[in-house]
Design a protein around this motif. Structure first.
Motif, short mmCIF file in Angstrom:
data_model
loop_
_atom_site.label_atom_id
_atom_site.label_comp_id
_atom_site.label_asym_id
_atom_site.label_seq_id
_atom_site.Cartn_x
_atom_site.Cartn_y
_atom_site.Cartn_z
N CYS A 100 -20.41 -1.39 -10.45
CA CYS A 100 -19.22 -2.17 -10.82
C CYS A 100 -18.20 -1.30 -11.54
CB CYS A 100 -19.62 -3.37 -11.68
SG CYS A 100 -20.32 -4.73 -10.71
N GLN A 101 -18.65 -0.44 -12.44
CA GLN A 101 -17.72 0.46 -13.13
C GLN A 101 -17.01 1.36 -12.12
OE1 GLN A 101 -20.14 2.59 -15.95
NE2 GLN A 101 -19.99 0.98 -17.50
N ALA A 102 -17.76 1.97 -11.21
CA ALA A 102 -17.20 2.91 -10.23
C ALA A 102 -16.15 2.25 -9.34
CB ALA A 102 -18.31 3.52 -9.39
N PHE A 103 -16.35 0.96 -9.03
CA PHE A 103 -15.41 0.25 -8.17
C PHE A 103 -14.39 -0.58 -8.95
CE2 PHE A 103 -18.25 1.54 -4.87
CZ PHE A 103 -17.46 1.58 -3.73
N GLY A 104 -14.47 -0.52 -10.28
CA GLY A 104 -13.52 -1.28 -11.10
C GLY A 104 -13.68 -2.77 -10.98
N LEU A 105 -14.92 -3.23 -10.73
CA LEU A 105 -15.18 -4.66 -10.56
C LEU A 105 -15.39 -5.33 -11.90
CD1 LEU A 105 -17.65 -4.48 -7.55
CD2 LEU A 105 -15.28 -5.24 -7.50
N ASP A 106 -14.76 -6.48 -12.08
CA ASP A 106 -14.97 -7.29 -13.27
C ASP A 106 -14.74 -8.76 -12.90
OD1 ASP A 106 -12.15 -7.77 -13.39
OD2 ASP A 106 -11.87 -6.03 -14.70
N ARG A 107 -14.70 -9.63 -13.88
CA ARG A 107 -14.60 -11.07 -13.63
C ARG A 107 -13.35 -11.45 -12.83
NH1 ARG A 107 -17.82 -14.84 -13.21
NH2 ARG A 107 -16.52 -16.34 -14.27
N ARG A 108 -12.32 -10.61 -12.87
CA ARG A 108 -11.11 -10.91 -12.09
C ARG A 108 -11.40 -10.85 -10.59
NH1 ARG A 108 -7.25 -6.55 -14.70
NH2 ARG A 108 -9.25 -5.47 -14.59
N ASP A 109 -12.50 -10.18 -10.21
CA ASP A 109 -12.87 -10.07 -8.80
C ASP A 109 -13.81 -11.19 -8.35
OD1 ASP A 109 -11.54 -7.51 -8.11
OD2 ASP A 109 -12.84 -6.77 -9.72
N ASP A 110 -14.25 -12.02 -9.29
CA ASP A 110 -15.13 -13.13 -8.94
C ASP A 110 -14.44 -14.01 -7.91
OD1 ASP A 110 -17.55 -14.73 -9.36
OD2 ASP A 110 -16.18 -16.22 -10.21
N GLY A 111 -15.15 -14.29 -6.82
CA GLY A 111 -14.62 -15.14 -5.76
C GLY A 111 -13.89 -14.38 -4.66
N ALA A 112 -13.75 -13.06 -4.80
CA ALA A 112 -13.05 -12.28 -3.76
C ALA A 112 -13.73 -12.48 -2.41
CB ALA A 112 -13.05 -10.80 -4.13
N ASP A 113 -12.92 -12.61 -1.38
CA ASP A 113 -13.42 -12.79 -0.02
C ASP A 113 -13.71 -11.41 0.57
OD1 ASP A 113 -13.87 -13.30 2.68
OD2 ASP A 113 -12.18 -14.70 2.85
N LEU A 114 -14.98 -11.07 0.74
CA LEU A 114 -15.39 -9.75 1.19
C LEU A 114 -15.12 -9.51 2.68
CD1 LEU A 114 -18.72 -9.54 -0.79
CD2 LEU A 114 -16.63 -8.24 -1.25
#
Length: 188
Positions: free
Chosen positions: A121-135
C-alpha cells in the motif's frame, strides 16, 4: 478467486507490480473477516460489487488493500499481501520513504518494496481515499488521484500455487487461504 489473482499486475500511473501473494476472507463464514458481523461504515465496500478495492487502516499505522470478490451484497475479499515490482521502482521507493517517515539514506531493496500488505500500500500510495476504487475501470479524471487497476499481461496463475494458513490472524488461522507464487523472492 484468490489463487486466480496471482500473477495479475497491479497498476497505478507508472507503477506496476505482479501480485505474488494473497489471502482470502469470506465474510459471514469467516471470524477473521472484517465483514463477519455484517456491514459497517468501514466495511461497506466489502459488501459491494466485485472488482472494487477495499482499503482499511490497521493498528493505527498501516493501510491494507483487498479485492472485493463476491456478488453485490455478499462479503468476500482477497487481501493483497505482496507483489513483485515491474515498473516505477523509484516512485515506489520515494512513496515508501515518505509513508514510513524513513530517515535512512540507504534505498529499499527491490524485494522489500511490496513485500507485505502495508508495504504494498505504501509503494502504491494506497489509503482510505482509494476505498471503493473500481479496479476494472481505470478511467482518469483530471484533478483526482491516479487510478488503480488490475491488468492481465497473459502470465497465467501458477498451476500449483503455494498454500498455507493465513498470517497474523487469531481466529480461524489454520484455514489454508493464503496463496503465493512458490519460490518468488517478493513473497512476504
Amino acid at each position: 478467486m484468490a489463487p486466480r489473482l496471482l500473477n495479475k499486475v497491479l497498476v497505478r500511473g507508472s507503477r506496476a507490480a505482479r501480485i505474488v501473494e494473497v489471502e482470502a476472507y469470506e465474510g459471514a463464514e469467516d471470524p477473521s473477516s472484517h465483514g463477519y458481523r455484517g456491514p459497517t461504515d468501514r466495511t461497506r465496500t466489502m459488501f459491494g460489487p466485485p472488482g472494487h478495492l477495499y482499503v482499511y487502516f490497521t493498528y493505527g499505522m498501516h493501510h491494507c488493500a483487498n479485492v472485493v470478490c463476491s456478488e453485490d451484497g455478499v462479503c468476500s475479499a482477497v487481501l493483497l499481501r505482496a507483489a513483485a515490482p515491474l515498473a516505477g521502482a523509484g516512485i515506489m521507493r520515494r512513496a515508501r520513504n515518505t509513508a514510513s517517515r524513513r530517515r535512512s539514506t540507504k534505498p529499499f531493496r527491490l524485494v522489500d518494496l511490496c513485500s507485505g500488505p502495508a508495504r504494498l500500500c505504501q509503494a502504491f500510495g494506497l489509503d482510505r481515499r482509494d476505498d471503493g476504487a473500481d479496479l476494472a475501470n481505470a478511467s482518469t479524471r483530471p484533478g483526482h488521484r491516479p487510478p488503480i487497476f488490475i491488468a492481465d499481461d497473459g502470465t497465467p496463475p501458477p498451476r500449483n500455487p503455494g498454500r498455507s494458513g493465513r498470517i497474523g490472524v487469531t481466529r480461524a488461522p489454520n484455514r489454508l487461504w493464503r496463496f503465493y507464487v512458490d519460490g518468488e523472492p517478493n513473497v512476504s
